[in-house]
Design a protein around this motif. Structure first.
Motif, short mmCIF file in Angstrom:
data_model
loop_
_atom_site.label_atom_id
_atom_site.label_comp_id
_atom_site.label_asym_id
_atom_site.label_seq_id
_atom_site.Cartn_x
_atom_site.Cartn_y
_atom_site.Cartn_z
N ARG A 26 0.87 -1.28 -0.05
CA ARG A 26 0.08 -0.10 0.12
C ARG A 26 0.94 1.29 -0.04
O ARG A 26 1.23 1.76 1.16
CB ARG A 26 -0.76 -0.06 1.34
CG ARG A 26 -2.39 -0.27 1.28
CD ARG A 26 -3.17 0.11 0.23
NE ARG A 26 -4.52 -0.52 0.23
CZ ARG A 26 -5.07 -1.38 -0.90
NH1 ARG A 26 -4.58 -1.10 -1.91
NH2 ARG A 26 -5.97 -1.91 -0.60
N PRO A 27 1.40 1.73 -0.89
CA PRO A 27 2.36 2.90 -1.28
C PRO A 27 1.41 4.22 -0.97
O PRO A 27 0.14 3.97 -0.95
CB PRO A 27 2.55 2.94 -2.57
CG PRO A 27 1.82 2.01 -3.29
CD PRO A 27 1.34 1.05 -2.51
N GLU A 28 1.99 5.05 -0.45
CA GLU A 28 1.53 6.10 0.02
C GLU A 28 1.10 7.31 -1.05
O GLU A 28 0.24 8.13 -0.95
CB GLU A 28 1.90 6.68 1.25
CG GLU A 28 1.79 6.13 2.61
CD GLU A 28 0.41 6.18 3.44
OE1 GLU A 28 0.25 7.41 3.73
OE2 GLU A 28 -0.43 5.44 3.54
N GLU A 79 5.77 6.75 -4.92
CA GLU A 79 6.17 5.19 -4.58
C GLU A 79 5.26 4.14 -5.26
O GLU A 79 5.77 3.09 -5.55
CB GLU A 79 5.30 5.25 -2.85
CG GLU A 79 6.34 6.05 -1.88
CD GLU A 79 5.72 5.82 -0.58
OE1 GLU A 79 6.54 6.40 0.43
OE2 GLU A 79 4.73 5.46 -0.29
N LYS A 80 4.14 4.29 -5.66
CA LYS A 80 3.13 3.64 -6.27
C LYS A 80 4.11 3.23 -7.62
O LYS A 80 4.12 2.02 -8.25
CB LYS A 80 1.94 4.20 -6.73
CG LYS A 80 0.89 3.16 -7.10
CD LYS A 80 -0.60 3.90 -7.09
CE LYS A 80 -1.82 3.26 -7.68
NZ LYS A 80 -2.91 4.01 -7.35
N LYS A 81 4.48 4.35 -8.32
CA LYS A 81 5.19 3.98 -9.61
C LYS A 81 6.45 3.37 -9.66
O LYS A 81 6.77 2.51 -10.16
CB LYS A 81 5.59 5.66 -10.17
CG LYS A 81 5.93 5.40 -11.61
CD LYS A 81 6.20 6.99 -12.02
CE LYS A 81 7.09 7.08 -13.39
NZ LYS A 81 7.35 5.74 -14.06
N SER A 82 7.05 3.51 -8.34
CA SER A 82 8.20 2.75 -8.24
C SER A 82 7.73 1.35 -8.05
O SER A 82 8.87 0.40 -8.20
CB SER A 82 9.22 3.45 -6.98
OG SER A 82 8.77 2.85 -5.46
N LEU A 83 6.69 0.83 -7.12
CA LEU A 83 6.42 -0.51 -6.92
C LEU A 83 6.27 -1.03 -8.33
O LEU A 83 6.80 -2.17 -8.52
CB LEU A 83 5.28 -0.42 -6.24
CG LEU A 83 4.48 -2.00 -6.04
CD1 LEU A 83 5.32 -2.61 -4.89
CD2 LEU A 83 3.09 -1.68 -5.50
N LEU A 84 5.50 -0.59 -9.39
CA LEU A 84 5.27 -0.97 -10.69
C LEU A 84 6.55 -1.01 -11.36
O LEU A 84 6.60 -2.01 -12.25
CB LEU A 84 3.93 -0.24 -11.11
CG LEU A 84 2.89 -0.35 -10.12
CD1 LEU A 84 1.80 0.78 -11.00
CD2 LEU A 84 2.32 -1.66 -9.96
N ASP A 85 7.10 0.11 -11.59
CA ASP A 85 8.24 0.12 -12.40
C ASP A 85 9.53 -0.20 -11.96
O ASP A 85 10.26 -0.53 -12.95
CB ASP A 85 8.44 1.66 -13.23
CG ASP A 85 7.04 2.08 -14.02
OD1 ASP A 85 6.62 1.11 -14.42
OD2 ASP A 85 6.90 3.34 -14.07
N LYS A 86 9.77 -0.42 -10.64
CA LYS A 86 11.03 -0.71 -10.08
C LYS A 86 10.88 -2.03 -9.54
O LYS A 86 11.98 -2.87 -9.97
CB LYS A 86 11.55 0.57 -9.38
CG LYS A 86 12.71 -0.16 -8.80
CD LYS A 86 13.64 1.18 -8.27
CE LYS A 86 15.35 0.86 -7.72
NZ LYS A 86 15.39 1.11 -6.26
#
Ligand SMILES: *[C@@H]1O[C@H](CO)[C@@H](O)[C@H](O)[C@H]1NC(C)=O
Length: 437
Positions: free
Chosen positions: A209-211, A215-222
């Motif tokens: 659960r990125p805030e 962070e959300k982009k880094s979860l998906l792209d990194k």
């Protein structure tokens, strides 16, 4: 004697044949399994007696408990827990019910050199993981190893991360790096330690659960692509041929943090997706028995935002409704066992439209001061809610929406509404009449 109406609602089961080769996936049936929740990531809310017996009473999570007990005492207490919470007899019982899978939630602290000196987690878990994987292997169960609790915490204020935090600090490069190292270690263990031979999938992060959008982009792209690549790099180094590689699992789009495969465009080789389907936390479905059955009957768990994330399994679900303490869902009601059994069967049919399901959880004790079998498969079988043989649940497609003892007088008029709704939606509906004394 009184006539009562029962509806038989045949949810459409799509018996689609999956065309890829499934390394280690059960070949005949969908995945039908249970989570070994509370074992390596102990959550006080679902196991209150056990939590107290570990010596954690009054503490919120594993971190707090270890801090309070001190490392040495905590290690001994948790070893006692690991050796008693789920035993070989449990694994035998799981297999005897016709289930074919266990999902094992893990905290990153299982790889002890990843734990910093200012972090507090029990030590010595690995031999117990090895043992339970050996038992599951010997029982012929498929195993999903799930990074359930990530370094820094991947969600805030949750016991399942091992440490309730105000801000989820997982989404930073140092914690990503620790997670990659955990996954590499797990992958190497899987391919080099024969106790782990039935591990077919590794889930790279449970319920992140990125805030922030960054962070959300880094979860998906990194994070997702790097986790995938680093697992595959270990397999390449070990010379694991493609069809013997692990399935790598991601939370699907419906989890709400974006499309896990946006980096690739289409699902990478031997990927697997996870949907956690809890009506307990779904405000979109009115909390009535009728709405729950209708929803589970007509839902298509792989549609909509999950449609690009295949193959999909429902890696967590339960029998716990929202407003579980209201009269309609009272587990002490005279018809509760039969109603919950039917809702179980309806959910199962939904999730088997995809690649299958894993119930949360196998075992619980004392939730909210009672033995609440809505979260524990073992307890639900013992209470007569879930049939002993899963084949009987698969065959069961009767949804009782009214009984002579119904505490909900409105359901009699509601039956007709439901009948119309089902017919309009094109479902197969059979009304049967049974006698009840
Ligand atoms: C649940 O059912 C039991 C048994 O009928 C009853 O004693 C209890 O009051 C009920 N609770 C609620 C909240 O309806």
């Amino acid at each position: 004697m009184k006539n009562i109406s029962l509806f038989v609602c045949l949810c459409l089961t799509l018996l689609s044949v999956v065309s890829v080769t499934w390394a280690w996936l059960p070949s005949q049936n969908p995945i039908r399994g249970v989570n070994l929740g509370g074992l390596f990531v102990s959550e006080q809310w679902m196991m209150n007696d056990q939590w107290n017996s570990i010596g954690c009473g009054g503490r919120n999570d594993e971190w707090e408990c270890v801090q309070a007990l001190g490392q040495g005492k905590a290690d001994a207490a948790f070893q006692q827990h690991w050796s008693t919470w789920i035993t070989q007899a449990d694994i035998t019982e799981i297999a005897s019910y016709g289930l074919n899978t266990v999902r094992i939630p893990l905290g990153f602290w299982m790889k002890e050199d990843l734990v910093r000196s200012d972090e507090h987690f029990p030590r010595g878990g690995f031999p117990y993981l090895e043992q339970i994987c050996r038992w599951a292997r010997d029982a012929g169960l498929y195993i999903i190893l799930d990074l359930h609790a990530g370094p820094g915490g991947q969600d805030k204020n949750e016991q399942f991360t091992g440490h309730s935090v105000n801000y989820p600090n997982f989404f930073r490069s140092d914690n990503y790096e620790r997670a990659y190292e955990f996954l590499e270690w797990l992958t190497e263990t899987r391919h080099t330690n024969k106790n782990f031979a039935n591990v077919g999938a590794i889930e790279v992060m449970n319920e992140p659960r990125p805030e922030t959008d960054i962070e959300k982009k880094s979860l998906l792209d990194k994070y997702n692509p790097t986790a995938y690549d680093r697992i595959r790099a270990v397999e390449d180094r070990l010379g694991i041929t493609q069809n013997n590689q692990l399935h790598i699992q991601f939370m699907g789009s419906r989890w709400g943090e974006g499309n896990p495969i946006q980096h690739w465009g289409s699902a990478p080789y031997f990927s697997l997706f996870d949907d956690h389907k809890y009506l307990h936390w779904d405000n979109g479905v009115p909390a009535t028995r009728r709405d729950y059955l209708t929803h589970s009957c007509y839902d298509n768990v792989g549609a909509g935002s999950n449609s690009g994330n295949k193959p999909l399994i429902v890696g967590e679900w339960s029998l716990s409704p929202r407003d579980g303490d209201n009269a309609a869902f009272n587990i002490s009601a005279s018809d509760a066992v039969s109603w919950y059994g039917q809702w179980f069967a309806a959910q199962l049919r939904d999730y088997e439209k995809q690649r299958g399901w894993v119930f949360w959880s196998w075992k619980t004790n004392w939730i909210g001061g009672r033995n609440d079998w809505r979260w524990g498969y073992q307890q639900a079988v013992r209470a007569g809610v879930i049939p002993k043989s899963i084949d009987d649940a698969v065959a069961m497609n009767v949804k009782r929406v009214s009984t002579p003892h119904s505490p909900f007088p409105d359901e009699d008029s509601g039956d007709r509404d439901l009948q119309q709704t089902l017919e309009q939606e094109g479902g197969t509906l059979v009304t049967v009449t049974v006698q009840d004394s």
